[in-house]
Design an enzyme around this catalytic site. Structure first.
Site, mmCIF file in Angstrom:
data_model
loop_
_atom_site.group_PDB
_atom_site.id
_atom_site.type_symbol
_atom_site.label_atom_id
_atom_site.label_comp_id
_atom_site.label_asym_id
_atom_site.label_seq_id
_atom_site.Cartn_x
_atom_site.Cartn_y
_atom_site.Cartn_z
ATOM 1 C CG LEU A 82 -2.109 -0.959 1.170
ATOM 2 C CD1 LEU A 82 -2.946 -0.827 2.420
ATOM 3 C CD2 LEU A 82 -2.976 -0.750 -0.059
ATOM 4 C CB CYS A 83 3.960 2.381 -0.015
ATOM 5 S SG CYS A 83 4.842 0.830 -0.155
ATOM 6 N N GLY A 84 2.022 2.640 -3.185
ATOM 7 C CA GLY A 84 2.194 2.990 -4.586
ATOM 8 C C GLY A 84 3.218 2.104 -5.263
#
Lengths: 288, 133
Positions: free
Chosen positions: A88-90
């Site tokens: 969930l960090c691009g």
């Protein structure tokens, strides 16, 4: 067409998601500030180390230690891939892995042997599909909240031990350099043999060494590897939070757009129903 | 008295940066004092106490464990693996650590482990005597 109740439910669920992404963004922002301070605090040491090393290395004549000049071969490459423990960090993890994968494939095409050491679970998960056999180890830092030098040091020692046993000839470290919240640069850095940036013309002739120049170099080079890894881990930590922050910012904005769109549809449907009911009542009354 | 620039850095942060009059450095081949215009020297550090004399009346003592000292024209730079002001040490905690280290030494089997344990014990004892002084 979706009923009013369906639409209401859909809006409610998007709103809940938006709340989560908003919270994650704020947590990432707070963590980013801490990670950034840590990265900045570690900078002077690494810089000093570099200049001391450059100073020493410029004085080395002939064959220096293997960590500096390599062991004369370049057949087996060790790729140290540092990624995050969480998603969930691009594109943060993906971009580091992509860089490492390209390098690994290029090396394999040249007929070299590739070994991979993963720091962080996410990189391991992505590389496992393609390079299952090449991965020698996974170092898990999930339980570490704030990265300290004591986390980086064992990794450096492990790599050096592997080098001394002749398990590889060249080591490259992959991580993400932190530039700003929206810009993180995936970087490949050669660890062994050590890359000495821009040798400076310092007159090292007048220097006195205790014990000797070679002994100092022999203790300094392993330390330098740990320091480089430490720095990479700190940069990575800051990059991860930066990437997560912008990814969550995007997600929050998308959720906002979606809520707006759904609300419009909801209102239209509601009005259409009212109009329909009115028409039914009026035409019913006219028929009498 | 003349002053020179002194920097103490550990991997985590910059601990000290400023003008000082004299610094006593525990080099691996013996302690030495650095003052202004000291000849360029580079040395490995032993675990021990560095004394930083900022002014004639003010002296700071810090414990450093391993690292390098670099004396150049620009001043003195200490790259310490670990550094901590002496005041932050707790005597009781230290005594406990010494006891643990002694037990480690007694338990150590391989030559390497014995060496490592003995070294650690030496460091701790040195630290204790420095605090007591």
């Amino acid at each position: 067409m979706a009923s009013l109740k369906d639409l209401r439910n859909r809006i409610a669920s998007v709103k809940a998601t938006q709340k989560i992404t908003k919270a994650m963004q704020m947590v990432a922002a707070a963590k980013l500030r801490r990670a950034q301070t840590a990265a900045e605090a570690a900078r002077p040491y690494a810089e000093r180390m570099e200049s001391v090393l450059a100073n020493l290395a410029s004085g080395v004549t002939g064959s220096g230690p293997a960590l500096l000049t390599g062991n004369g071969k370049a057949d087996t490459h060790l790729l140290v891939v540092a990624t995050a423990e969480r998603g969930l960090c691009g594109g943060f993890n993906t971009s580091i892995v992509r860089l490492a994968r390209e390098k690994a494939l290029a090396l394999q095409a040249e007929g070299k042997t590739v070994k991979i050491l993963c720091i962080g679970k996410k990189g391991y998960d992505q590389l496992r599909r393609q390079f299952e056999k090449q991965i020698v180890d996974l170092i898990d830092l999930r339980s570490v909240r704030q990265i300290g030098f004591e986390n980086a040091d064992p990794i450096g020692k492990k790599i050096i031990a592997m080098f001394e046993q002749g398990e590889f000839d060249v080591a490259t470290l992959f991580y993400s350099k932190f530039r700003s919240v929206i810009l993180q640069i995936p970087t490949a850095q050669q660890l062994i043999p050590a890359e000495i940036p821009g040798e400076r013309a310092v007159s090292s002739a007048a220097y006195e060494y205790e014990p000797g120049q070679d002994e100092i170099l022999a203790t300094l080079l392993p330390r330098n590897i740990s320091v480089q890894i430490f720095r990479a881990l700190l940069e990575n930590a800051a990059s991860e939070q930066g990437a997560r922050m912008s990814a969550m910012d995007n997600a929050t904005r998308n959720a906002g757009d979606m809520i707006k769109k759904q609300t419009t549809i909801y209102n239209r449907t509601r009005q259409a129903m009212i109009t329909k009911e009115l028409i039914e009542i009026i035409s019913g009354a006219e028929a009498l | 008295m003349a002053t020179f620039h002194f920097e103490l850095v550990s991997p985590e942060k910059l601990l000290f940066s400023g003008e000082v009059e004299a610094v006593v450095v525990p080099g691996i081949e013996g302690q030495f004092t650095v003052m202004k215009d000291h000849a360029p020297v580079m040395t490995v550090l032993k675990a021990g106490i560095i004394e930083v004399q900022e002014t004639t009346t003010k002296t700071n003592k810090l414990f450093v464990r391993g690292g390098f000292a670099d004396v150049a024209a620009g001043g003195l730079t200490l790259l310490a693996e670990q550094a901590m002001p002496l005041e932050q040490f707790d005597a009781a905690q230290l005594a406990q650590e010494i006891k643990n280290a002694e037990e480690d030494l007694a338990d150590a089997r391989t030559e390497e482990a014995i060496k490592a344990a003995a070294e650690k014990l030496d460091q701790l004892r040195e630290l204790k005597s420095a605090i007591a002084a």
